[in-house]
Design an enzyme around this catalytic site. Structure first.
Site, PDB file in Angstrom:
ATOM      1  N   TYR A 146      48.041  15.980   6.936  1.00 41.97           N
ATOM      2  CA  TYR A 146      46.725  16.404   7.427  1.00 41.97           C
ATOM      3  C   TYR A 146      46.545  16.142   8.915  1.00 41.97           C
ATOM      4  O   TYR A 146      45.837  16.859   9.605  1.00 41.97           O
ATOM      5  CB  TYR A 146      45.610  15.670   6.667  1.00 41.97           C
ATOM      6  CG  TYR A 146      45.435  16.109   5.238  1.00 41.97           C
ATOM      7  CD1 TYR A 146      46.460  16.729   4.556  1.00 41.97           C
ATOM      8  CD2 TYR A 146      44.240  15.907   4.571  1.00 41.97           C
ATOM      9  CE1 TYR A 146      46.318  17.125   3.253  1.00 41.97           C
ATOM     10  CE2 TYR A 146      44.079  16.307   3.257  1.00 41.97           C
ATOM     11  CZ  TYR A 146      45.124  16.916   2.606  1.00 41.97           C
ATOM     12  OH  TYR A 146      44.972  17.308   1.313  1.00 41.97           O
ATOM     13  N   ASP A 227      54.848  14.571  -9.223  1.00 39.34           N
ATOM     14  CA  ASP A 227      54.799  15.608 -10.266  1.00 39.34           C
ATOM     15  C   ASP A 227      54.647  14.978 -11.646  1.00 39.34           C
ATOM     16  O   ASP A 227      53.851  15.424 -12.477  1.00 39.34           O
ATOM     17  CB  ASP A 227      56.020  16.544 -10.198  1.00 39.34           C
ATOM     18  CG  ASP A 227      57.247  15.921  -9.537  1.00 39.34           C
ATOM     19  OD1 ASP A 227      57.205  14.699  -9.279  1.00 39.34           O
ATOM     20  OD2 ASP A 227      58.227  16.636  -9.309  1.00 39.34           O
ATOM     21  N   ASP A 255      41.434  15.441  -7.679  1.00 35.62           N
ATOM     22  CA  ASP A 255      40.745  16.593  -8.274  1.00 35.62           C
ATOM     23  C   ASP A 255      41.262  16.850  -9.689  1.00 35.62           C
ATOM     24  O   ASP A 255      40.506  17.191 -10.590  1.00 35.62           O
ATOM     25  CB  ASP A 255      40.917  17.852  -7.421  1.00 35.62           C
ATOM     26  CG  ASP A 255      39.864  17.938  -6.325  1.00 35.62           C
ATOM     27  OD1 ASP A 255      39.313  16.880  -5.968  1.00 35.62           O
ATOM     28  OD2 ASP A 255      39.588  19.048  -5.831  1.00 35.62           O
TER      29      ASP A 255
END
Ligand code: NAD
Length: 362
Positions: A146, A227, A255
């Site tokens: 980011y 994962d 999320d």
């Protein structure tokens, strides 16, 4: 907090931000007298709302406001996903919430995810009532892809884009200490998430987290690939306690974990910065698809207020009072539209839901 009057910056932002913020402040008003602190609230503009008035997503006035405040309550920013290239929305998240995190040096984000036995029917997952999930995602907020350099260039006719993913050992140490200290107040279990089979930043992450763990011999550490973690968060969420993540993986996994309580709209998060600054925000975005319709779930934003009382002021009794009021509204079968899959439920608007919470608080 050693001071008695607390300055709170209120930044509603865009989309559903202003709706859920004003509703959460009704709850705040109903409980604030029970606090030993007094509060001064000042509103500021951020995101597209700020751009409309002064062509900046993070105006100087807002920068000054957050710097002089002890706590920031943040709604959401951003426009519709198909309008990200419009002048108003271009770079909005990077220029506002990411810049705000940098400004206040908000290095740690804590996102608790749990569900009470009474609420188990809301979850789309088949949860075991004897082993309910109760986990906290600790996300590093100031590093990773980011904040690394972003580039767009041509190699011949080929257009290329690059985002540099960067971590240094100091950043990792800081967030690791934060996660291990938090785990000590809980079930003493840290799952550190990485992609060490592929990424060099992840290999450094794993080395540093392992080294920090030696200072916390009473806390168990497991390293888990991102994962695998994504899958296990859904298949056996009750196995996790503190989930320590780099910025990008934390953003996505938190999320994904929203599936446990049934909606993104019911979660809250706290970010801790330098000099004991705190920012509280629901993890959802500005939800342009439902903005202005008075149907957004206000529970995430209200839970931010609840978290503020426990995390910043140590006033757990006020935090619990708010949580119990929300649970009791759910328990009486009243939900906003996002949780409408519930049998026997009565669907109400955002403000009607808060009316019910206020009744329970009384
Ligand atoms: P979103 O989180 O806004 O919405 C995803 C889905 O969840 C939508 O269907 C939405 O209606 C639903 N939803 C979200 N919050 C809800 C609530 N409180 N009640 C009921 N339903 C809710 O994600 P998106 O649509 O991908 O992004 C929209 C905008 O938000 C984009 O501009 C994005 O950049 C921005 N965004 C901002 C933040 C932030 O401000 N911190 C975080 C994520 C995304």
């Amino acid at each position: 907090m050693s001071k008695t009057n607390i300055n709170i910056a209120v930044l509603p932002g865009d989309g559903i931000g202003p709706e859920i913020m004003s509703e959460a402040l009704r709850v705040f008003d109903a409980v604030k007298e029970k606090s030993k602190f007094t509060f001064t609230l000042e509103h500021g503009l951020i995101g597209g709302a700020a751009y409309d008035s002064c062509k900046s997503h993070f105006p100087e006035e807002t920068r000054k406001l957050v710097n002089k405040s002890d706590v920031v309550l943040f709604g959401a920013v951003g426009g519709p996903v198909d309008k990200q290239q419009d002048e108003k929305w271009k770079g909005c998240e990077v220029n506002s919430i990411l810049a705000l995190r940098k400004e206040l040096k908000l290095f740690a984000n804590i996102r608790p995810v749990s569900i009470s036995e009474k609420m188990i029917d809301i979850s789309p997952l088949k949860l075991n009532p004897n082993k309910l999930p109760d986990l906290v995602i600790v996300r590093e907020l100031l590093g990773d892809i980011y904040f690394g350099e972003k580039k767009r260039f041509f190699e011949g006719d080929l257009q290329v884009a690059e985002d540099i993913c960067r971590y240094d050992s100091e950043q990792i140490e800081k967030i690791a200490h934060f996660a291990f200290s938090l785990a000590r107040t809980r079930r003493k279990n840290v799952s550190s998430v990485d992609k060490a089979n592929v990424l060099e930043t992840s290999r450094l992450w794993r080395e540093v987290v392992s080294k920090v763990s030696l200072e916390y011999p009473d806390v168990t550490l497991q390293h888990i690939l991102v994962d695998n973690c994504a899958m296990q968060l859904i298949t056996k969420p009750e196995a996790f306690d503190v989930v320590l993540c780099p910025n990008l993986f934390g953003d996505i996994l938190s999320d994904a974990a929203a599936v446990i309580p049934g909606s993104l709209g019911v979660l809250a998060s706290a970010s801790k910065g330098a000099e004991n600054k705190y920012l509280f925000e629901p993890p959802s975005g500005s939800a342009p698809d439902i903005a202005g319709m008075n149907i957004a779930n206000p529970v995430g934003m209200i839970s931010c207020v609840s978290m503020m009382f426990s995390v910043v002021f140590g006033e757990n009794h006020i935090s619990e009072m708010i949580k119990k009021a929300i649970d009791s509204v759910f328990d009486s079968g009243i939900f906003t539209k996002d949780l409408s899959n519930m049998a026997r439920s009565k669907i109400v608007s955002t403000s009607q839901f808060v009316d019910e919470v206020l009744k329970k608080l009384k």
